[in-house]
Motif scaffolding. Structure first.
Motif, mmCIF file in Angstrom:
data_model
loop_
_atom_site.group_PDB
_atom_site.id
_atom_site.type_symbol
_atom_site.label_atom_id
_atom_site.label_comp_id
_atom_site.label_asym_id
_atom_site.label_seq_id
_atom_site.Cartn_x
_atom_site.Cartn_y
_atom_site.Cartn_z
ATOM 1 N N SER A 1 0.881 -1.250 -0.018
ATOM 2 C CA SER A 1 -0.195 -0.069 -0.124
ATOM 3 C C SER A 1 0.860 1.034 0.239
ATOM 4 N N PHE A 2 0.365 2.204 -0.676
ATOM 5 C CA PHE A 2 1.136 3.694 -0.736
ATOM 6 C C PHE A 2 -0.003 4.742 -0.621
ATOM 7 N N ARG A 3 0.503 5.841 -0.261
ATOM 8 C CA ARG A 3 -0.348 7.034 -0.575
ATOM 9 C C ARG A 3 -0.061 7.936 -1.712
ATOM 10 N N ALA A 4 -0.916 7.947 -2.452
ATOM 11 C CA ALA A 4 -0.849 8.783 -4.066
ATOM 12 C C ALA A 4 -1.502 10.145 -3.761
ATOM 13 N N ALA A 5 -0.721 11.117 -4.497
ATOM 14 C CA ALA A 5 -1.266 12.453 -4.567
ATOM 15 C C ALA A 5 -1.461 12.798 -6.038
ATOM 16 N N ALA A 6 -2.516 13.757 -6.193
ATOM 17 C CA ALA A 6 -2.818 14.379 -7.427
ATOM 18 C C ALA A 6 -2.965 15.920 -7.374
ATOM 19 N N ILE A 7 -2.094 16.440 -7.988
ATOM 20 C CA ILE A 7 -1.954 17.790 -7.846
ATOM 21 C C ILE A 7 -2.826 18.679 -8.806
ATOM 22 N N GLN A 8 -3.870 19.378 -8.787
ATOM 23 C CA GLN A 8 -4.584 20.228 -9.315
ATOM 24 C C GLN A 8 -3.947 21.656 -9.912
ATOM 25 N N TYR B 1 3.942 8.953 -4.108
ATOM 26 C CA TYR B 1 3.937 9.248 -5.516
ATOM 27 C C TYR B 1 3.180 10.345 -5.749
ATOM 28 N N VAL B 2 3.584 11.314 -6.465
ATOM 29 C CA VAL B 2 2.730 12.454 -6.728
ATOM 30 C C VAL B 2 2.597 12.748 -8.154
ATOM 31 N N GLN B 3 1.543 12.978 -8.717
ATOM 32 C CA GLN B 3 1.371 13.241 -10.117
ATOM 33 C C GLN B 3 0.810 14.582 -10.369
ATOM 34 N N THR B 4 1.033 15.047 -11.347
ATOM 35 C CA THR B 4 0.753 16.705 -11.607
ATOM 36 C C THR B 4 -0.299 16.562 -13.332
ATOM 37 N N PRO B 5 -0.786 17.573 -13.706
ATOM 38 C CA PRO B 5 -1.556 17.676 -14.702
ATOM 39 C C PRO B 5 -1.009 17.394 -16.005
ATOM 40 N N GLU B 6 -1.767 17.228 -17.074
ATOM 41 C CA GLU B 6 -1.071 17.488 -18.402
ATOM 42 C C GLU B 6 -0.757 18.895 -18.601
ATOM 43 N N MET B 7 0.462 19.169 -19.337
ATOM 44 C CA MET B 7 0.824 20.682 -19.582
ATOM 45 C C MET B 7 1.255 21.353 -18.387
ATOM 46 N N THR B 8 1.983 20.908 -17.317
ATOM 47 C CA THR B 8 2.424 21.132 -16.257
ATOM 48 C C THR B 8 3.349 22.527 -16.476
ATOM 49 N N GLY B 9 4.126 22.365 -17.654
ATOM 50 C CA GLY B 9 5.063 23.496 -17.726
ATOM 51 C C GLY B 9 4.218 24.693 -18.499
ATOM 52 N N ALA B 10 3.359 24.608 -19.053
ATOM 53 C CA ALA B 10 2.801 26.056 -19.913
ATOM 54 C C ALA B 10 1.543 25.547 -20.415
ATOM 55 N N ILE C 1 5.294 13.809 -13.709
ATOM 56 C CA ILE C 1 4.863 14.987 -14.518
ATOM 57 C C ILE C 1 3.907 14.534 -15.498
ATOM 58 N N GLY C 2 2.571 14.991 -15.609
ATOM 59 C CA GLY C 2 1.475 14.404 -16.358
ATOM 60 C C GLY C 2 1.862 14.610 -17.546
ATOM 61 N N SER C 3 2.401 15.721 -17.983
ATOM 62 C CA SER C 3 3.175 16.274 -19.159
ATOM 63 C C SER C 3 3.615 17.363 -19.195
ATOM 64 N N THR C 4 4.456 17.793 -20.356
ATOM 65 C CA THR C 4 4.867 19.110 -20.440
ATOM 66 C C THR C 4 5.425 19.127 -22.019
ATOM 67 N N ALA C 5 5.319 20.124 -22.560
ATOM 68 C CA ALA C 5 5.789 20.483 -24.138
ATOM 69 C C ALA C 5 7.243 20.337 -24.261
ATOM 70 N N ILE C 6 7.669 19.550 -25.074
ATOM 71 C CA ILE C 6 9.053 19.273 -25.076
ATOM 72 C C ILE C 6 9.687 19.213 -26.594
ATOM 73 N N SER D 1 -5.773 10.738 -11.757
ATOM 74 C CA SER D 1 -5.701 11.655 -12.887
ATOM 75 C C SER D 1 -5.855 13.052 -12.265
ATOM 76 N N ALA D 2 -4.678 13.661 -12.351
ATOM 77 C CA ALA D 2 -4.614 15.045 -11.851
ATOM 78 C C ALA D 2 -5.053 15.886 -13.066
ATOM 79 N N ALA D 3 -5.620 17.302 -12.737
ATOM 80 C CA ALA D 3 -6.149 17.939 -13.800
ATOM 81 C C ALA D 3 -5.889 19.410 -13.641
ATOM 82 N N GLN D 4 -5.804 20.122 -15.016
ATOM 83 C CA GLN D 4 -5.855 21.441 -14.922
ATOM 84 C C GLN D 4 -7.169 21.789 -14.633
#
Length: 288
Positions: free
Chosen positions: A3-10, A38-47, A84-89, A208-211
């Motif tokens: 078991s583990f604790r997960a976080a989703a950042i909005q 385990y920490v997750q961020t949304p799509e396009m975290t960077g911009a 990192i859910g995603s960022t433009a590269i 699923s972390a979201a914007q």
């Protein structure tokens, strides 16, 4: 697997990657303070930037990207798995990837995933999106073994393609993901049911972390970051569009239990599709 604790950042990412990186550091610290490993961020975290020229002006290759650098430092500082859910590269071939990253507790990149399905739609509220005009689609889905679970990757619009998640589940993923920047209109209509459906039909946890909110580039995203259990219960939700950090405890054994109760992954069978037209029949093979 344990078991583990997960976080989703909005988040409400703006057009400046440096400011978004500072927000990222603050939200990750909050998630760690809540016990997340385990920490997750949304799509396009960077911009989030609709203007192509403006996006190009801040675009960096992976080795020079501020979000990649910041995420590596944060994962090592806090000793966590940071997704990192995603960022433009900027890719080597001159195209752009909508790319997810997973960083290990030592700060190294464990894997990458490029969004496969491009959001090319015309909504009835006048919004029009052509992701394929900006981004190059990925070709492969990804699963990876972590100390506590096998994790599957997807991004936003991918959630509407159940075969992607079925492939991950058949490969043993007990946690699947779809960090997103859903539009408000599509989110209000479909976000909750899609998140729960992908969890239920695959007997997997869905994270699923979201914007959320109105962004600097004028778009409005739905928010409502979610963590869903394999039986379909919503374990945690940011039930609004404001920046937030949600957490939930995940026990991968519950994925196995759900799959034993409803063994649809095992029971799937190949089948054909017969098309009848003016007395003529055509049979096509279909993957199960």
């Amino acid at each position: 697997m344990s078991s583990f604790r997960a976080a989703a950042i909005q988040m409400r990412s703006g057009v400046d990657p440096q400011r978004n990186a500072a927000d990222l550091a603050r939200y990750v610290a909050e998630a760690v303070a809540k016990g997340a490993v385990y920490v997750q961020t949304p799509e396009m975290t960077g911009a989030l930037q609709r203007d192509r020229k403006a996006l190009a002006s801040v675009l960096k290759a992976e080795n020079d990207d501020v979000i990649v650098r910041t995420a590596s430092e944060l994962a090592a500082k806090h000793g966590i798995h940071l997704h990192i859910g995603s960022t433009a590269i900027a890719r080597d071939d001159g195209k752009i990837a909508n790319r997810a990253f997973l960083f290990g507790p030592d700060g190294n990149i464990l894997t990458r995933y490029d969004k496969i399905h491009m959001f090319d739609v015309d909504l009835d509220n006048g919004e029009s999106w052509r992701e394929s005009a900006v981004y190059a689609p990925g070709a492969d889905t990804v699963v990876i073994d972590l100390p506590f679970a096998r994790l599957g990757f997807a991004i936003c619009y991918d959630v509407r393609f159940p075969q992607l998640f079925r492939a991950q589940a058949l490969a043993g993923a007990s946690v699947i993901t779809a960090p997103a920047a859903f539009t408000r209109q599509t989110g209000e209509a479909h976000w909750h049911v899609l998140q729960r459906a992908r969890a239920i039909e695959n007997g997997a946890f869905m994270v699923s972390a979201a914007q959320g909110g109105v962004h600097e580039d004028g778009r409005e995203t739905y928010g409502h970051s979610m963590i869903v259990a394999p039986w379909g219960e919503i374990l945690a939700e940011a039930d609004h569009a404001e920046p937030a950090v949600i957490v939930a405890d995940i026990d991968p054994a519950l994925s196995a239990a759900a799959r034993s109760k409803v063994p649809n992954l095992k029971n799937a069978r190949p089948f054909g599709l017969v098309v009848e037209n003016d007395g003529q029949s055509e049979r096509h093979s279909v993957a199960s």
